[in-house]
Motif scaffolding. Structure first.
Motif, short mmCIF file in Angstrom:
data_model
loop_
_atom_site.label_atom_id
_atom_site.label_comp_id
_atom_site.label_asym_id
_atom_site.label_seq_id
_atom_site.Cartn_x
_atom_site.Cartn_y
_atom_site.Cartn_z
N ILE A 110 0.80 -1.01 -0.26
CA ILE A 110 -0.13 0.05 -0.13
C ILE A 110 0.83 1.27 -0.02
O ILE A 110 1.89 1.45 0.80
CB ILE A 110 -0.95 0.05 1.30
N PRO A 111 0.69 1.92 -0.93
CA PRO A 111 1.59 3.55 -1.11
C PRO A 111 1.43 4.14 0.33
O PRO A 111 0.38 4.22 0.72
CB PRO A 111 0.82 4.16 -2.25
N ALA A 112 2.54 4.91 0.53
CA ALA A 112 2.63 5.56 1.71
C ALA A 112 1.17 6.79 1.89
O ALA A 112 0.76 6.89 2.87
CB ALA A 112 3.87 6.38 1.80
N ALA A 113 1.08 7.25 0.65
CA ALA A 113 -0.35 8.29 0.46
C ALA A 113 -1.69 7.72 1.00
O ALA A 113 -2.38 8.36 1.47
CB ALA A 113 -0.32 8.67 -0.97
N ALA A 114 -1.35 6.37 0.70
CA ALA A 114 -3.00 5.66 1.04
C ALA A 114 -2.86 4.88 2.36
O ALA A 114 -3.93 4.58 2.90
CB ALA A 114 -3.16 4.64 0.04
N ALA A 115 -1.73 4.61 3.00
CA ALA A 115 -1.56 3.93 4.25
C ALA A 115 -1.84 4.68 5.57
O ALA A 115 -1.79 5.85 5.26
CB ALA A 115 -0.15 3.28 4.21
N ARG A 116 -2.46 3.90 6.24
CA ARG A 116 -2.82 4.86 7.58
C ARG A 116 -1.80 5.24 8.17
O ARG A 116 -1.94 6.43 8.80
CB ARG A 116 -3.55 3.69 8.55
N ALA A 117 -0.72 4.78 8.24
CA ALA A 117 0.43 5.45 9.13
C ALA A 117 1.26 6.35 8.31
O ALA A 117 2.16 7.16 8.83
CB ALA A 117 1.64 4.29 9.51
N GLY A 118 0.95 6.40 6.94
CA GLY A 118 1.51 7.34 6.18
C GLY A 118 3.02 6.95 5.58
O GLY A 118 3.72 7.89 5.01
N VAL A 119 3.32 5.65 5.76
CA VAL A 119 4.49 5.21 5.21
C VAL A 119 4.04 3.95 4.54
O VAL A 119 3.05 3.06 4.82
CB VAL A 119 5.63 4.51 6.20
N GLU A 120 4.76 3.43 3.50
CA GLU A 120 4.64 2.60 2.63
C GLU A 120 4.39 1.29 3.51
O GLU A 120 5.13 0.94 4.55
CB GLU A 120 5.82 2.03 1.57
N HIS A 121 3.45 0.39 3.22
CA HIS A 121 2.96 -1.01 4.10
C HIS A 121 2.69 -1.99 3.26
O HIS A 121 1.85 -1.87 2.31
CB HIS A 121 1.77 -0.55 4.67
N GLN A 122 3.32 -3.19 3.47
CA GLN A 122 3.17 -4.62 3.04
C GLN A 122 2.18 -5.26 3.79
O GLN A 122 2.47 -5.48 5.00
CB GLN A 122 4.45 -5.06 2.78
N ASN A 123 1.18 -5.88 3.36
CA ASN A 123 0.23 -6.58 4.21
C ASN A 123 0.15 -8.08 3.25
O ASN A 123 -0.01 -8.17 2.30
CB ASN A 123 -1.10 -6.09 4.09
#
Length: 155
Positions: free
Chosen positions: A73-86
């Motif tokens: 999930i790109p940082a701009a869309a992630a809850r924490a504001g950092v790139e996130h892998q789920n």
């Protein structure tokens, strides 16, 4: 980059899928599958039934492993504001007891049985589409094509 390992329940009975409404701390909401983070030293197999009970009030039994989905999930869309892998592990489950109720003091509310054809009209997590596709096709690889995000489909 942040990382999360999660287990998700795909429960389809009589043409309906069990969904829960996820409410973010900001008050935004989407429909999603029951499930969530695998805790430290927890087996994903155990995590999925724990999450179903926590989020819906129902007891579930795992019937089979359906597959695995990995998304960034790109940082701009992630809850924490950092790139996130789920990385999500999807299991087909069957409800064996309990009674539907909202999660007490949690981020999920309003568990509902939804006719599978109606899912496409809901504001939902892409995880719903992945889980339903895995349950309907049961691919030998345990993987379905990535679900494009946009419109009613959210990260």
């Amino acid at each position: 980059m942040s990382f999360r390992l999660a287990a998700y329940a795909v429960c389809i009975e009589d043409g309906q899928v069990l969904l829960v409404r996820h409410v973010s701390p900001k008050g935004d909401w989407t429909w999603t599958l029951p499930g969530g983070r695998v805790e430290h030293a927890e087996d994903p197999f155990d995590a999925v039934t724990r999450e179903v009970t926590e989020e819906t009030g129902c007891d579930a039994m795992v019937e089979r492993l359906l597959g695995v989905d990995s998304r960034v999930i790109p940082a701009a869309a992630a809850r924490a504001g950092v790139e996130h892998q789920n990385v999500g592990i999807f299991y087909r489950v069957r409800i064996i007891g309990g009674r539907l109720r909202p999660e007490p003091n949690g981020e999920t509310a309003e568990p509902v049985w939804t006719p599978v054809p109606d899912v496409t009209r809901l504001r939902r997590s892409s995880l719903v589409d992945v889980g339903v596709a895995l349950a309907q096709t049961v691919p030998a690889t345990g993987r379905v094509a990535p679900v494009p995000v946009g419109g009613l489909i959210q990260h």
